[in-house]
Write a protein that holds these residues in place. Structure first.
Motif, PDB file in Angstrom:
ATOM      1  N   GLN A 211     -11.383   3.221   5.427  1.00  0.00           N
ATOM      2  CA  GLN A 211     -10.392   4.283   5.196  1.00  0.00           C
ATOM      3  C   GLN A 211      -9.340   3.868   4.179  1.00  0.00           C
ATOM      4  O   GLN A 211      -8.845   4.700   3.415  1.00  0.00           O
ATOM      5  N   ILE A 212      -9.020   2.589   4.168  1.00  0.00           N
ATOM      6  CA  ILE A 212      -8.031   2.124   3.182  1.00  0.00           C
ATOM      7  C   ILE A 212      -8.550   2.405   1.770  1.00  0.00           C
ATOM      8  O   ILE A 212      -7.840   2.930   0.912  1.00  0.00           O
ATOM      9  N   GLN A 213      -9.833   2.096   1.555  1.00  0.00           N
ATOM     10  CA  GLN A 213     -10.387   2.351   0.210  1.00  0.00           C
ATOM     11  C   GLN A 213     -10.469   3.853  -0.086  1.00  0.00           C
ATOM     12  O   GLN A 213     -10.251   4.279  -1.216  1.00  0.00           O
ATOM     13  N   ILE A 214     -10.785   4.647   0.916  1.00  0.00           N
ATOM     14  CA  ILE A 214     -10.875   6.099   0.682  1.00  0.00           C
ATOM     15  C   ILE A 214      -9.487   6.659   0.349  1.00  0.00           C
ATOM     16  O   ILE A 214      -9.329   7.457  -0.574  1.00  0.00           O
ATOM     17  N   ILE A 215      -8.492   6.217   1.112  1.00  0.00           N
ATOM     18  CA  ILE A 215      -7.121   6.688   0.843  1.00  0.00           C
ATOM     19  C   ILE A 215      -6.728   6.319  -0.595  1.00  0.00           C
ATOM     20  O   ILE A 215      -6.196   7.135  -1.347  1.00  0.00           O
ATOM     21  N   GLU A 216      -7.044   5.086  -0.974  1.00  0.00           N
ATOM     22  CA  GLU A 216      -6.693   4.658  -2.337  1.00  0.00           C
ATOM     23  C   GLU A 216      -7.437   5.492  -3.375  1.00  0.00           C
ATOM     24  O   GLU A 216      -6.874   5.907  -4.383  1.00  0.00           O
ATOM     25  N   ALA A 217      -8.713   5.765  -3.095  1.00  0.00           N
ATOM     26  CA  ALA A 217      -9.509   6.559  -4.046  1.00  0.00           C
ATOM     27  C   ALA A 217      -8.949   7.977  -4.181  1.00  0.00           C
ATOM     28  O   ALA A 217      -9.069   8.599  -5.236  1.00  0.00           O
ATOM     29  N   LEU A 218      -8.338   8.459  -3.108  1.00  0.00           N
ATOM     30  CA  LEU A 218      -7.769   9.815  -3.154  1.00  0.00           C
ATOM     31  C   LEU A 218      -6.311   9.813  -3.623  1.00  0.00           C
ATOM     32  O   LEU A 218      -5.669  10.856  -3.689  1.00  0.00           O
ATOM     33  N   GLY A 219      -5.812   8.630  -3.929  1.00  0.00           N
ATOM     34  CA  GLY A 219      -4.429   8.531  -4.412  1.00  0.00           C
ATOM     35  C   GLY A 219      -3.396   8.762  -3.319  1.00  0.00           C
ATOM     36  O   GLY A 219      -2.256   9.126  -3.598  1.00  0.00           O
ATOM     37  N   GLY A 220      -3.784   8.549  -2.067  1.00  0.00           N
ATOM     38  CA  GLY A 220      -2.845   8.770  -0.949  1.00  0.00           C
ATOM     39  C   GLY A 220      -2.015   7.527  -0.655  1.00  0.00           C
ATOM     40  O   GLY A 220      -2.268   6.439  -1.184  1.00  0.00           O
ATOM     41  N   GLN A 221      -1.034   7.727   0.205  1.00  0.00           N
ATOM     42  CA  GLN A 221      -0.129   6.654   0.626  1.00  0.00           C
ATOM     43  C   GLN A 221      -0.717   5.999   1.875  1.00  0.00           C
ATOM     44  O   GLN A 221      -1.096   6.709   2.808  1.00  0.00           O
ATOM     45  N   LEU A 222      -0.801   4.674   1.885  1.00  0.00           N
ATOM     46  CA  LEU A 222      -1.370   4.009   3.068  1.00  0.00           C
ATOM     47  C   LEU A 222      -0.374   3.999   4.231  1.00  0.00           C
ATOM     48  O   LEU A 222       0.772   3.610   4.044  1.00  0.00           O
ATOM     49  N   PRO A 223      -0.817   4.405   5.425  1.00  0.00           N
ATOM     50  CA  PRO A 223       0.071   4.225   6.585  1.00  0.00           C
ATOM     51  C   PRO A 223       0.046   2.765   7.036  1.00  0.00           C
ATOM     52  O   PRO A 223      -0.777   1.980   6.557  1.00  0.00           O
ATOM     53  N   ALA A 224       0.931   2.399   7.943  1.00  0.00           N
ATOM     54  CA  ALA A 224       0.859   1.077   8.566  1.00  0.00           C
ATOM     55  C   ALA A 224      -0.182   1.191   9.688  1.00  0.00           C
ATOM     56  O   ALA A 224      -0.189   2.167  10.427  1.00  0.00           O
TER      57      ALA A 224
END
Ligand code: GLU
Length: 443
Positions: A211-224
């Motif tokens: 999910q971290i990579q998917i969030i990054e690919a979508l340009g989203g902000q990572l939660p803690a």
């Protein structure tokens, strides 16, 4: 602002394992004065049921874990489709066509050769024509293409985590039948809803990496992220099979008090002691995620009952007034009744049971050698309403008349009047006892 979410799939009833996740996220949001979202992960139309969605809400309400809003994944399918398009556009999404049997075979071969069973990306080598043919033949599913690098995060419970993406299969995000899978839906929701902290079970650690990579690919902000340990039974045995019988509704039906359950779950698995809490605010004040450890957490449902009893015993009449009235206790006796029984009440169901006892009396229990003594004592027991002093006066007279004292005096009288060895103090029992069945002995 701190935003957390609890994201159950409405495919069953909540159990103690889910509760842990719900409670941690709720506590984090409430402690920070943030928001807590109840998200129903209902993208599986076959298994998701409205009945379970309703039950989840009812169970959380019973516990007083209030949410700021409800989100349903089934209402956000267009958002997931848009995210899938974005992943396709930036080359991170690819169509694959292996059937479950083919995938299984590949995994077995890899394991036989001592290799990790990671998807081999054979679909990436297909030409456009081959893809068209396979799609027409059997339909395709969509995988996210992981970057093969280490994925790292500072986990709120597990500490620093580092996972080699090459050891993980490219996750399937959309199934052959078009159903969006949890991994994609969850990422889209977490980023679009501004979720700042994701706490979930440690069975999700690998999901988090992808999910971290998917969030990054979508340009989203990572939660803690934080992953709590999973619960085991009291001897360390897996709890998964028993969770069906540890549903919140079963515990509720067994008389467990919400504050007892919350007090236990808010501390179990942490280095802080378990303390009975009397309010949600006390739970919030006493919660610190840093205190939780990675080791599996032993859960014994038997621990809930002493906490429940202690909680009930701490309550003033107002807090049980409804149960007391529902049991049929006259209003003018309510306070004396509660004062009499509170130390002897294990669950709320005990309230009605005790009133039935006071109302109907109990069959006397009399040992043969005490029979004469009891009859003599009963002759001395005044008729009519008895007050708090009645027991003291009566037993003093009986003592003087019979010469008995201590246990030999009190035990047979308690048994004759109440039919049991233990119970509320007799000076409180006598004024409340509507029927003294032992009097029948006098004929
Ligand atoms: N629906 C998922 C589950 O119940 C949610 C996991 C998560 O918190 O992301 O396992």
């Amino acid at each position: 602002m701190t935003i957390t979410r609890f994201a159950p799939s409405p495919t069953g009833y909540l159990h103690v394992g889910n509760l842990r996740t719900a409670l941690f996220n709720w506590l984090i949001a409430r402690k920070a004065g943030g928001q807590f979202i109840l998200r129903l992960d209902d993208t599986d139309p076959e298994r998701s049921k409205q009945e379970y969605a309703d039950a989840i809400q009812a169970d959380l309400e019973w516990l007083g874990l209030s949410w700021d809003r409800v989100e349903r994944q089934s209402e956000r399918l267009d958002r997931y489709a848009a995210a899938a398009d974005a992943l396709r556009e930036n080359g991170r999404f690819y169509e694959a066509f292996e059937t479950p049997t083919e995938l299984d075979l590949k995994r077995k071969k890899q394991l036989n050769m001592g290799r990790p069973p990671v998807y081999d990306r054979a679909a990436l080598a297909l030409g456009a024509e081959e893809r068209d043919t396979l799609r027409a033949e059997r339909g395709g599913h969509w995988r996210f293409k992981l970057e093969h690098e280490r994925i790292e995060w500072a986990d709120g419970i597990l500490g620093d985590i580092s996972i080699d993406a090459a050891s993980v299969s490219d996750p399937v995000l959309i199934r052959g039948d078009g159903q969006v899978l949890y991994t994609l839906a969850s990422v889209v929701d977490d980023t679009e809803m501004g979720v700042t902290h994701v706490v979930r079970g440690s069975d999700h650690v690998t999901n988090t990496a992808t999910q971290i990579q998917i969030i990054e690919a979508l340009g989203g902000q990572l939660p803690a992220f934080a992953h709590h340990s999973l619960l085991t039974g009291p001897k360390g045995e897996a709890l998964s099979k028993r969770l069906g019988t540890l549903s919140l509704r079963d515990l509720r039906a067994a008389g467990v008090e919400p504050m007892a359950l919350l007090s236990l779950m808010a501390r179990l698995g942490s280095s802080d002691p378990i303390e009975l809490r009397h309010s949600h605010q006390e739970l919030i004040d006493g919660f610190d995620l840093d205190r939780f450890g990675a080791a599996p957490t032993k859960f014994d449902e038997a621990d809930l009952f002493p906490l429940t009893a202690r909680y009930l015993q701490s309550l003033p009449l107002e807090a049980v007034a409804e149960d007391v009235a529902a049991a049929g206790v006259p209003a003018d006796k309510a306070q004396d009744f509660w004062d009499a029984i509170r130390e002897n009440t294990a669950t709320r169901a005990g309230i009605a049971e005790w009133w039935a006892f006071f109302r109907d009396g109990a069959a006397p229990v009399i040992e043969p050698e005490d029979r004469e003594f009891v009859v003599e004592a009963l002759r001395l027991l005044p008729e009519g309403p008895l007050d708090r002093d009645a027991w003291g006066k009566w037993t003093a007279e009986v003592k003087a008349a019979t010469g008995r004292k201590g246990r030999g005096l009190f035990r047979p009288l308690r048994l004759a009047l109440t039919g049991r060895e233990k119970g509320p103090e007799m000076d409180r029992v006598l004024p409340l006892l509507q029927t003294i069945r032992a009097r029948e002995l006098l004929g």
